[in-house]
Design a protein around this motif. Structure first.
Motif, PDB file in Angstrom:
ATOM      1  N   ALA A 303       0.848  -1.199   0.000  1.00  0.00           N
ATOM      2  CA  ALA A 303       0.000   0.000   0.000  1.00  0.00           C
ATOM      3  C   ALA A 303       0.881   1.245   0.000  1.00  0.00           C
ATOM      4  O   ALA A 303       0.626   2.193  -0.745  1.00  0.00           O
ATOM      5  CB  ALA A 303      -0.922  -0.015   1.211  1.00  0.00           C
ATOM      6  N   LYS A 305       4.094   1.463  -0.972  1.00  0.00           N
ATOM      7  CA  LYS A 305       4.923   1.538  -2.175  1.00  0.00           C
ATOM      8  C   LYS A 305       4.142   2.074  -3.366  1.00  0.00           C
ATOM      9  O   LYS A 305       4.644   2.862  -4.155  1.00  0.00           O
ATOM     10  CB  LYS A 305       5.403   0.121  -2.551  1.00  0.00           C
ATOM     11  CG  LYS A 305       6.706  -0.284  -1.968  1.00  0.00           C
ATOM     12  CD  LYS A 305       7.245  -1.591  -2.539  1.00  0.00           C
ATOM     13  CE  LYS A 305       6.286  -2.558  -3.127  1.00  0.00           C
ATOM     14  NZ  LYS A 305       6.870  -3.854  -3.487  1.00  0.00           N
ATOM     15  N   GLN A 306       2.888   1.585  -3.493  1.00  0.00           N
ATOM     16  CA  GLN A 306       2.116   1.894  -4.694  1.00  0.00           C
ATOM     17  C   GLN A 306       1.580   3.316  -4.709  1.00  0.00           C
ATOM     18  O   GLN A 306       1.153   3.795  -5.751  1.00  0.00           O
ATOM     19  CB  GLN A 306       0.931   0.927  -4.824  1.00  0.00           C
ATOM     20  CG  GLN A 306       1.310  -0.534  -4.905  1.00  0.00           C
ATOM     21  CD  GLN A 306       2.091  -0.851  -6.167  1.00  0.00           C
ATOM     22  OE1 GLN A 306       1.935  -0.181  -7.189  1.00  0.00           O
ATOM     23  NE2 GLN A 306       2.959  -1.837  -6.095  1.00  0.00           N
ATOM     24  N   ILE A 336      -6.220  -0.978  -7.566  1.00  0.00           N
ATOM     25  CA  ILE A 336      -5.722  -1.947  -8.553  1.00  0.00           C
ATOM     26  C   ILE A 336      -6.760  -2.022  -9.670  1.00  0.00           C
ATOM     27  O   ILE A 336      -7.931  -2.305  -9.406  1.00  0.00           O
ATOM     28  CB  ILE A 336      -5.548  -3.337  -7.895  1.00  0.00           C
ATOM     29  CG1 ILE A 336      -4.610  -3.211  -6.688  1.00  0.00           C
ATOM     30  CG2 ILE A 336      -5.024  -4.360  -8.895  1.00  0.00           C
ATOM     31  CD1 ILE A 336      -4.519  -4.449  -5.836  1.00  0.00           C
ATOM     32  N   ILE A 344      -3.008 -10.614  -9.634  1.00  0.00           N
ATOM     33  CA  ILE A 344      -2.055 -10.057  -8.669  1.00  0.00           C
ATOM     34  C   ILE A 344      -1.412 -11.100  -7.751  1.00  0.00           C
ATOM     35  O   ILE A 344      -0.326 -10.891  -7.248  1.00  0.00           O
ATOM     36  CB  ILE A 344      -2.676  -8.934  -7.801  1.00  0.00           C
ATOM     37  CG1 ILE A 344      -3.965  -9.428  -7.153  1.00  0.00           C
ATOM     38  CG2 ILE A 344      -2.898  -7.674  -8.617  1.00  0.00           C
ATOM     39  CD1 ILE A 344      -4.508  -8.459  -6.123  1.00  0.00           C
ATOM     40  N   GLY A 352      -0.001  -2.157 -13.105  1.00  0.00           N
ATOM     41  CA  GLY A 352       0.152  -0.695 -13.176  1.00  0.00           C
ATOM     42  C   GLY A 352       1.257  -0.254 -14.108  1.00  0.00           C
ATOM     43  O   GLY A 352       2.257  -0.938 -14.262  1.00  0.00           O
ATOM     44  N   GLY A 364       7.331  -8.664  -7.710  1.00  0.00           N
ATOM     45  CA  GLY A 364       6.120  -9.325  -8.219  1.00  0.00           C
ATOM     46  C   GLY A 364       5.879 -10.643  -7.502  1.00  0.00           C
ATOM     47  O   GLY A 364       5.022 -11.430  -7.908  1.00  0.00           O
TER      48      GLY A 364
HETATM   49  P1  ADP Z   1       5.317  -6.141  -6.254  1.00  0.00           P
HETATM   50  O1  ADP Z   1       4.828  -5.311  -5.112  1.00  0.00           O
HETATM   51  O2  ADP Z   1       6.704  -6.614  -6.064  1.00  0.00           O
HETATM   52  O3  ADP Z   1       5.070  -5.530  -7.579  1.00  0.00           O
HETATM   53  P2  ADP Z   1       3.256  -7.966  -5.419  1.00  0.00           P
HETATM   54  O4  ADP Z   1       3.065  -9.409  -5.737  1.00  0.00           O
HETATM   55  O5  ADP Z   1       3.412  -7.613  -3.997  1.00  0.00           O
HETATM   56  O6  ADP Z   1       4.467  -7.497  -6.299  1.00  0.00           O
HETATM   57  O7  ADP Z   1       2.033  -7.153  -5.997  1.00  0.00           O
HETATM   58  C1  ADP Z   1       1.577  -7.411  -7.315  1.00  0.00           C
HETATM   59  C2  ADP Z   1       0.919  -6.181  -7.899  1.00  0.00           C
HETATM   60  O8  ADP Z   1      -0.308  -5.899  -7.207  1.00  0.00           O
HETATM   61  C3  ADP Z   1       1.728  -4.920  -7.738  1.00  0.00           C
HETATM   62  O9  ADP Z   1       2.674  -4.814  -8.774  1.00  0.00           O
HETATM   63  C4  ADP Z   1       0.670  -3.837  -7.809  1.00  0.00           C
HETATM   64  O10 ADP Z   1       0.363  -3.544  -9.156  1.00  0.00           O
HETATM   65  C5  ADP Z   1      -0.555  -4.500  -7.201  1.00  0.00           C
HETATM   66  N1  ADP Z   1      -0.810  -4.081  -5.795  1.00  0.00           N
HETATM   67  C6  ADP Z   1      -0.655  -4.828  -4.683  1.00  0.00           C
HETATM   68  N2  ADP Z   1      -1.066  -4.169  -3.587  1.00  0.00           N
HETATM   69  C7  ADP Z   1      -1.524  -2.973  -4.013  1.00  0.00           C
HETATM   70  C8  ADP Z   1      -2.112  -1.824  -3.358  1.00  0.00           C
HETATM   71  N3  ADP Z   1      -2.317  -1.812  -2.038  1.00  0.00           N
HETATM   72  N4  ADP Z   1      -2.465  -0.781  -4.130  1.00  0.00           N
HETATM   73  C9  ADP Z   1      -2.292  -0.788  -5.469  1.00  0.00           C
HETATM   74  N5  ADP Z   1      -1.752  -1.843  -6.151  1.00  0.00           N
HETATM   75  C10 ADP Z   1      -1.367  -2.913  -5.431  1.00  0.00           C
END
Ligand code: ADP
Length: 408
Positions: A303, A305-306, A336, A344, A352, A364
């Motif tokens: 949450a 990071k994005q 998302i 995901i 994204g 990922g």
């Molecule tokens: P990473 O964070 O390394 O990209 P993850 O498997 O943790 O890989 O997450 C996969 C994808 O899910 C992310 O690349 C992102 O696009 C999406 N994602 C996950 N959690 C969130 C969030 N809280 N808000 C927005 N997008 C999210």
């Protein structure tokens, strides 16, 4: 007179004898009937023994006579090709698909056993297990002659569903391919910079350029280290069964607070806030704390990071439902896209367009680790997202074993 008396006596004797004989014959017939009934009963018992034995096999089992009509089948075969009864129908009509029928036909024509591994597309797959993503199913079809005294052999057919093994094999292949691809990119980049330095040593005199290249190389090696660490974690979760979890009872709020403390620098940079809102502040979980830390760390860090914009609110909440505990990590960030949601939890999936610009670090693998770890504790995880309003990851733990109410 005497003669007629003797004749009468002898006729009477004959009558008595014949009556006795008849009675004896009737008794014999009665005995025969009893023996026949007993024989039939034991034959039926043998038949039902055979049926129970065949029904105990998960594989579909059928026997066809020399004309190709089904004589006998077990319950697995009925479930696979039913619901109409199979006995008496042509084997080829039941098998339908030419790929499934091929070993049967080969065996019938050659008189030798024949078998094949058959991959069927969704539209041709018989009812049972299919790959949920592709609808494909994989079968081992094995046919062998069953010799009959004084007649042409019957044919025994066995169909074993290999779809789950096939799926696992596919997942393993995809994982190796994805992992190699993900590692190759940063390794190639680092190798490229090193080669440039070796081929043009005068570049080393340009101190600012050297420092910039070293910084880039460090970023790529960090990414390699992250990927390897996440891969090791996934393989550790996948190779350990539930008994390998180090089960302990711990307070959820404490575990989440530790994570918030570790993420403090990122929370500050993002000008975000993370709240704990449990229905019972003393809520305890029974599980492997290491994995639960990983689960909440990845969800909260994602949450943060994005969402690059300030003002993000992340909440870790809980709710008790009858027989289940529901844990949620909710944020009000960018969300998302619906197109990304089904993927995901897949390994190496990154959603994204931000990621294409490399603005958000990640492997990922985070959410696939979360999913595996939740499942190792007998739970399930789902995600709903409404862009800019609410993105919620919801973990459901059913059954008393996972849920230890406070104070017990
Ligand atoms: P990473 O964070 O390394 O990209 P993850 O498997 O943790 O890989 O997450 C996969 C994808 O899910 C992310 O690349 C992102 O696009 C999406 N994602 C996950 N959690 C969130 C969030 N809280 N808000 C927005 N997008 C999210």
């Amino acid at each position: 007179m005497m003669a007629s008396l003797l004749l009468g006596l002898s006729s009477l004797c004959l009558l008595v004898w014949s009556l006795r004989q008849r009675a004896a014959i009737l008794r014999l017939r009665e005995l025969e009937k009893i023996r026949l009934a007993e024989g039939l009963r034991s034959l039926a018992a043998a038949g039902s023994d055979r049926d129970s034995l065949l029904n105990a096999f998960p594989d579909a089992f059928l026997i066809a006579d020399a004309q190709g009509s089904i004589l006998h089948c077990n319950e697995a075969a009925s479930a696979l090709f039913g619901p109409a009864p199979l006995a008496g129908r042509p084997a080829l009509e039941i098998l339908r698909d030419a790929r499934l029928a091929a070993p049967y036909l080969e065996c019938r024509n050659s008189g030798n056993p024949a078998s094949a591994r058959v991959l069927l597309p969704a539209e041709a797959a018989p009812a049972r297990t299919r790959d949920p993503a592709t609808g494909e199913s994989v079968w081992l079809v094995d046919a062998a002659p069953v010799p009959q005294s004084g007649g042409p052999p019957h044919i025994r057919l066995l169909l074993r569903d290999l779809s789950s093994e096939h799926q696992l094999e596919q997942i393993r292949k995809d994982f190796v391919a994805n992992a190699s691809h993900e590692l190759r990119t940063p390794i190639t980049l680092v190798g490229g910079y090193l080669e440039t330095f070796l081929e043009t040593p005068e570049l080393l005199d340009d101190r600012p350029a050297v420092l910039r290249f070293l910084g880039i190389m460090r970023k790529h090696t960090e990414r390699i280290a992250c990927i390897i660490e996440d891969m090791l974690l996934i393989s550790r979760i996948e190779s350990s069964d539930a008994s390998a979890l180090r089960m302990e009872t711990f307070t959820l709020a404490e575990c989440v607070q530790d994570i918030i403390d570790r993420l403090e620098p990122l929370i500050r940079t993002r000008q975000a806030a993370v709240h704990i809102a449990l229905h019972d502040p003393d809520l305890t979980l029974e599980g492997d704390r290491f994995y639960w830390t990983q689960i909440f760390f990845n969800l909260i860090e994602n949450a943060l990071k994005q969402n690059l914009k300030p003002g993000l609110q992340v909440t870790v909440r809980s709710e008790a439902a009858p027989g289940a505990l529901c844990l949620e990590v909710i944020d009000n960030g960018i969300g998302i896209p619906a197109a990304d949601l089904p993927f995901i939890f897949k390994r190496f999936y990154r959603g994204g367009k931000l990621h294409a610009q490399n603005e958000v670090p990640g492997t990922g693998l985070g959410l696939s680790i979360v999913k595996r770890a939740v499942e190792a504790h007998g739970g399930t995880i789902t995600c709903q997202s409404e862009s800019g309003i609410r993105t919620a990851f919801q973990i459901t733990l059913r059954g008393a074993a996972e849920v230890v109410p406070a104070g017990i």
